[in-house]
Design a protein around this motif. Structure first.
Motif, PDB file in Angstrom:
ATOM      1  N   PRO A 175       0.826  -1.205   0.000  1.00  0.00           N
ATOM      2  CA  PRO A 175       0.000   0.000   0.000  1.00  0.00           C
ATOM      3  C   PRO A 175       0.862   1.258   0.000  1.00  0.00           C
ATOM      4  N   ALA A 176       0.342   2.325  -0.560  1.00  0.00           N
ATOM      5  CA  ALA A 176       1.126   3.552  -0.744  1.00  0.00           C
ATOM      6  C   ALA A 176       1.598   4.140   0.575  1.00  0.00           C
ATOM      7  N   THR A 177       0.799   4.050   1.607  1.00  0.00           N
ATOM      8  CA  THR A 177       1.172   4.640   2.895  1.00  0.00           C
ATOM      9  C   THR A 177       0.795   3.700   4.037  1.00  0.00           C
ATOM     10  N   GLY A 178       1.576   3.788   5.113  1.00  0.00           N
ATOM     11  CA  GLY A 178       1.212   3.107   6.354  1.00  0.00           C
ATOM     12  C   GLY A 178       1.508   1.629   6.447  1.00  0.00           C
ATOM     13  N   TYR A 179       2.037   1.011   5.389  1.00  0.00           N
ATOM     14  CA  TYR A 179       2.230  -0.437   5.430  1.00  0.00           C
ATOM     15  C   TYR A 179       3.307  -0.860   6.428  1.00  0.00           C
ATOM     16  N   PRO A 180       4.463  -0.196   6.477  1.00  0.00           N
ATOM     17  CA  PRO A 180       5.472  -0.601   7.474  1.00  0.00           C
ATOM     18  C   PRO A 180       4.932  -0.530   8.901  1.00  0.00           C
ATOM     19  N   GLU A 181       4.242   0.549   9.216  1.00  0.00           N
ATOM     20  CA  GLU A 181       3.680   0.693  10.560  1.00  0.00           C
ATOM     21  C   GLU A 181       2.653  -0.395  10.856  1.00  0.00           C
ATOM     22  N   LEU A 182       1.849  -0.738   9.836  1.00  0.00           N
ATOM     23  CA  LEU A 182       0.842  -1.788  10.011  1.00  0.00           C
ATOM     24  C   LEU A 182       1.498  -3.120  10.352  1.00  0.00           C
ATOM     25  N   LEU A 183       2.536  -3.491   9.606  1.00  0.00           N
ATOM     26  CA  LEU A 183       3.222  -4.755   9.860  1.00  0.00           C
ATOM     27  C   LEU A 183       3.847  -4.778  11.254  1.00  0.00           C
ATOM     28  N   VAL A 184       4.500  -3.684  11.628  1.00  0.00           N
ATOM     29  CA  VAL A 184       5.185  -3.639  12.929  1.00  0.00           C
ATOM     30  C   VAL A 184       4.173  -3.668  14.065  1.00  0.00           C
ATOM     31  N   ASP A 185       3.076  -2.921  13.938  1.00  0.00           N
ATOM     32  CA  ASP A 185       2.076  -2.905  15.014  1.00  0.00           C
ATOM     33  C   ASP A 185       1.432  -4.280  15.180  1.00  0.00           C
ATOM     34  N   ARG A 186       1.210  -4.984  14.075  1.00  0.00           N
ATOM     35  CA  ARG A 186       0.686  -6.352  14.179  1.00  0.00           C
ATOM     36  C   ARG A 186       1.686  -7.256  14.876  1.00  0.00           C
ATOM     37  N   LEU A 187       2.954  -7.098  14.521  1.00  0.00           N
ATOM     38  CA  LEU A 187       4.009  -7.914  15.129  1.00  0.00           C
ATOM     39  C   LEU A 187       4.087  -7.674  16.629  1.00  0.00           C
ATOM     40  N   LEU A 188       4.101  -6.416  17.033  1.00  0.00           N
ATOM     41  CA  LEU A 188       4.294  -6.090  18.441  1.00  0.00           C
ATOM     42  C   LEU A 188       3.035  -6.356  19.259  1.00  0.00           C
TER      43      LEU A 188
END
Length: 197
Positions: A175-188
């Motif tokens: 996705p154009a925005t927010g994908y890294p944060e989404l993956l990390v928040d799911r991980l944590l």
């Protein structure tokens, strides 16, 4: 008649050979004509003897792994932001940027689709990726030293790395925005979070 003199062969240093071979791999992967990615083709493109490639890397699969890890270390660095979440987000952002590039996607696909069949070749390949695994462990070690509770290594690989690699293999842009944060928040969210004093 004066006898024709042969042009002296310029001897390349070990690092020059490695750089030329790595670039040859990238060039052949990017060739729209679909050039075969064989050791002889790589050697010809790099201007080196094919025996030099076998002697240094052992197999095409190990060479591909070395090329990918080298690119990851340069284009997908492991930042020290001062927090576990910051380190993981910065790393995921660099990963997204890397797989958005055609070259980055090609390299990931090439490695994924060329899994070696023999145990010795698998071992040679694993040795190259071990460098990257040690780097990932440094994120966990820094977090633990700060009093945070990092996720297990396997969880980081499954929930942060695997989604990016699968997108690269199947040619699906993140996705154009927010994908890294989404993956990390799911991980944590599946860990206990930072330890409290």
């Amino acid at each position: 008649m004066t006898p024709k003199q042969s042009t002296p062969r310029i001897r390349k240093s070990s690092e020059q050979v490695r750089s030329a071979v790595h670039q040859a791999v990238v060039d052949l992967l990017s060739d729209p004509g679909g050039a075969d990615l064989t050791i002889p083709a790589i050697a010809q493109r790099a201007g080196v003897n094919h025996t030099s490639i076998y002697r240094r890397w052992g197999s095409r699969e190990a060479l591909l792994a070395d090329v990918v890890v080298d690119r990851l270390e340069r284009e997908w660095p492991l930042a020290d932001t001062g927090t576990l979440r910051g380190d993981l987000v910065a790393w995921a952002e660099a990963g997204v940027a890397s797989i958005r590039k055609p070259e980055g996607r090609l390299l990931v696909r090439a490695v994924a689709l060329s899994m070696p069949g023999s145990a010795p070749a698998q071992g040679e390949r694993a040795q190259h990726f071990e460098r990257r695994i040690r780097s990932i462990e440094s994120i966990r070690e820094r977090a633990a030293a700060r009093g945070e509770i990092p996720p297990p290594l396997e969880q980081i690989l499954d929930q942060l790395i695997a989604p990016l690699y699968l997108r690269a293999i199947f040619g699906i842009d993140p996705p154009a925005t927010g994908y890294p944060e989404l993956l990390v928040d799911r991980l944590l969210s599946t860990t206990d979070g930072p330890a409290t004093a």
